[in-house]
Design a protein around this motif. Structure first.
Motif, short mmCIF file in Angstrom:
data_model
loop_
_atom_site.label_atom_id
_atom_site.label_comp_id
_atom_site.label_asym_id
_atom_site.label_seq_id
_atom_site.Cartn_x
_atom_site.Cartn_y
_atom_site.Cartn_z
N VAL A 223 -51.87 34.08 -19.20
CA VAL A 223 -51.69 32.82 -19.93
C VAL A 223 -52.34 31.67 -19.16
O VAL A 223 -52.99 30.80 -19.76
N LEU A 224 -52.20 31.65 -17.84
CA LEU A 224 -52.87 30.62 -17.05
C LEU A 224 -54.38 30.75 -17.19
O LEU A 224 -55.10 29.74 -17.26
N GLY A 225 -54.87 31.98 -17.23
CA GLY A 225 -56.31 32.19 -17.44
C GLY A 225 -56.76 31.67 -18.79
O GLY A 225 -57.86 31.10 -18.90
N GLU A 226 -55.91 31.85 -19.80
CA GLU A 226 -56.25 31.33 -21.13
C GLU A 226 -56.31 29.81 -21.10
O GLU A 226 -57.16 29.20 -21.77
N SER A 227 -55.44 29.17 -20.31
CA SER A 227 -55.48 27.72 -20.18
C SER A 227 -56.79 27.26 -19.55
O SER A 227 -57.40 26.28 -19.99
N ILE A 291 -41.63 28.76 -19.85
CA ILE A 291 -42.69 28.91 -18.84
C ILE A 291 -43.99 29.32 -19.50
O ILE A 291 -45.05 28.71 -19.27
N PHE A 292 -43.95 30.37 -20.31
CA PHE A 292 -45.17 30.86 -20.95
C PHE A 292 -45.73 29.84 -21.94
O PHE A 292 -46.94 29.58 -21.96
N ALA A 293 -44.86 29.26 -22.77
CA ALA A 293 -45.32 28.32 -23.79
C ALA A 293 -45.93 27.07 -23.16
O ALA A 293 -46.98 26.58 -23.62
N SER A 294 -45.31 26.56 -22.12
CA SER A 294 -45.84 25.35 -21.48
C SER A 294 -47.14 25.64 -20.73
O SER A 294 -48.06 24.82 -20.72
N ALA A 295 -47.23 26.82 -20.11
CA ALA A 295 -48.46 27.18 -19.39
C ALA A 295 -49.64 27.24 -20.35
O ALA A 295 -50.74 26.75 -20.04
N ALA A 296 -49.44 27.84 -21.52
CA ALA A 296 -50.52 27.90 -22.50
C ALA A 296 -50.83 26.52 -23.07
O ALA A 296 -52.00 26.19 -23.35
N ALA A 297 -49.79 25.69 -23.23
CA ALA A 297 -49.99 24.35 -23.78
C ALA A 297 -50.76 23.44 -22.83
O ALA A 297 -51.41 22.49 -23.27
N VAL A 298 -50.68 23.72 -21.53
CA VAL A 298 -51.45 22.91 -20.57
C VAL A 298 -52.94 23.02 -20.88
O VAL A 298 -53.68 22.03 -20.83
N GLY A 299 -53.40 24.23 -21.21
CA GLY A 299 -54.81 24.40 -21.57
C GLY A 299 -55.18 23.59 -22.80
O GLY A 299 -56.25 22.97 -22.84
#
Length: 393
Positions: A223-227, A291-299
């Protein structure tokens, strides 16, 4: 004299053909190639949801965009999480198991195809279809466990019954008027979250703490990579239009530091040490939705900031900055709440995380929001490093 090949075969465990609970203390319990494929395909849906959130925020439709994102992301996360915990307890990796896992992957791809309609037209029919496909495939796995695992039969039956009943509710929700759709969604979310609590009330499944920690960590990485990809594509689009301003480069550099710090903060402590029982595992596992939703939303937020600097976003500076600040603050708070605090890191770390989240929320009021967010998250990393050195061994 045996050949090296025959020796290697002798070291490989025999394929499990009966679905019984695995040993929770099993050594070398690692993610399988099927689980890695599972994660990668699920992140396709995450990327679709993040892309649609990016467009909604850039167009100034933050309210409806965030609501749609939260709804779609729940479907992705909940289906992923249920299979992950089941696999930790019952993975046989035989033909039937693989086929039912692949059916869930097909379901998430159907869901991903319906994400644009959910955001733009508020039409959740295709998303619901994909979700139901995933969940009914999960019912098939629980039915098999009920048949083949006498010790866990009662738990498996409850899961199969509960999941099936809730899917009927999701289908019925499609008939509700748009005005009561969100309320119906919340009711169904509560029902979904209640199924594991009911099913494992008297006897838990035999999940493996190390395996679960690894699986959650792998999805966090993806997910961080997707961001990073979302932000990179937005910055690339600006550069392709011949716009290479200092502010755009600031977005790129700040975004890189923010994601690096998010990675560091999440992986600073081993999760398997706190996964000692269902009482500890349920809030930890459920809390990862944020955690997952916010990490993806950062991108998505970084992409909005890049669009703003290139004149492509229809929002002001404060809104563009908030599109990064809010998900970063949610990430910091949720990581602290479910992933750091249970380790009892000490008052310094606890205070730093809470103060950091509040300071991040205030950064949109400044003219250098993203550099400040990068500085705050990097400072949290530094605090964690110092605290870990001072902690008794």
């Amino acid at each position: 004299m045996s050949s090296p090949l025959s020796f290697a075969r002798a070291r490989v465990p025999a394929l499990r053909t009966t679905m019984t609970g695995r040993d929770p203390s099993e050594g070398h319990r690692a993610a399988t190639p099927l689980e890695l494929l599972f994660d990668l395909c699920f992140v396709v849906a995450v990327a679709q949801a993040a892309a649609e959130l990016h467009h909604a925020l850039a167009e100034g439709h933050a309210g409806s965009g965030v609501v749609a994102y939260a709804m779609v992301f729940f479907a992705i996360w909940w289906a992923w999480m249920n299979f992950t915990w089941f696999a930790s307890a019952y993975d046989t990796d035989d033909v039937l198991y693989r086929l039912l896992a692949l059916a869930q992957i097909a379901g998430v791809l159907i869901l991903a195809a319906g994400v644009p309609r959910a955001f733009e037209l508020k039409d959740f029919a295709l998303v619901t279809l994909g979700y139901v496909v995933m969940r009914l495939a999960m019912v098939g796995l629980w039915i098999r466990a009920a048949v083949e695992d006498p010790a866990g039969r009662a738990v498996a039956r409850r899961y199969a019954i509960g999941i099936t009943a809730v899917q009927a509710g999701w289908v019925a929700r499609l008939a509700l008027a748009d005005s009561v759709g969100p309320a119906g969604f919340l009711v169904m979310v509560v029902a979904e979250l209640a199924v594991p609590l009911w099913a494992e009330r008297f006897r838990g499944t035999t999940w493996h703490s190390g395996h679960i920690a690894e699986r959650y960590g792998l999805l966090t990485l993806i997910v961080l990579g997707e961001s990073v990809l979302s932000a990179t594509l937005a910055i690339q689009a600006g550069l392709d239009r011949g716009i290479a301003t200092g502010k755009l480069l600031s977005v790129a550099f700040s975004g890189m530091l923010i994601v690096f710090a998010m990675w560091w903060l999440y992986f600073a402590r081993p999760a398997h040490r706190i996964l000692t029982s269902n009482r500890a595992a349920f809030p930890w596992g459920y809390g990862h939705y944020l955690i997952f939703a916010s990490a993806a939303a950062v991108g998505a937020g970084l992409a909005v900031s890049a669009d703003h600097e290139t004149g492509q976003a229809h929002v002001g500076t404060v809104a563009a900055s908030a599109s990064v600040a809010v998900p970063v603050a949610v990430f910091l708070f949720s990581v602290w709440l479910v992933h750091v605090r249970p380790h009892r890191p000490g008052r310094l770390v606890d205070t730093a995380f809470l103060a950091g989240a509040l300071l991040v929320l205030a950064t949109p009021l400044t003219s250098v929001a993203l550099p400040l967010i990068a500085l705050i998250t990097a400072s949290l990393v530094a605090v964690g490093v110092v605290a870990s050195r001072d902690a008794p061994s």
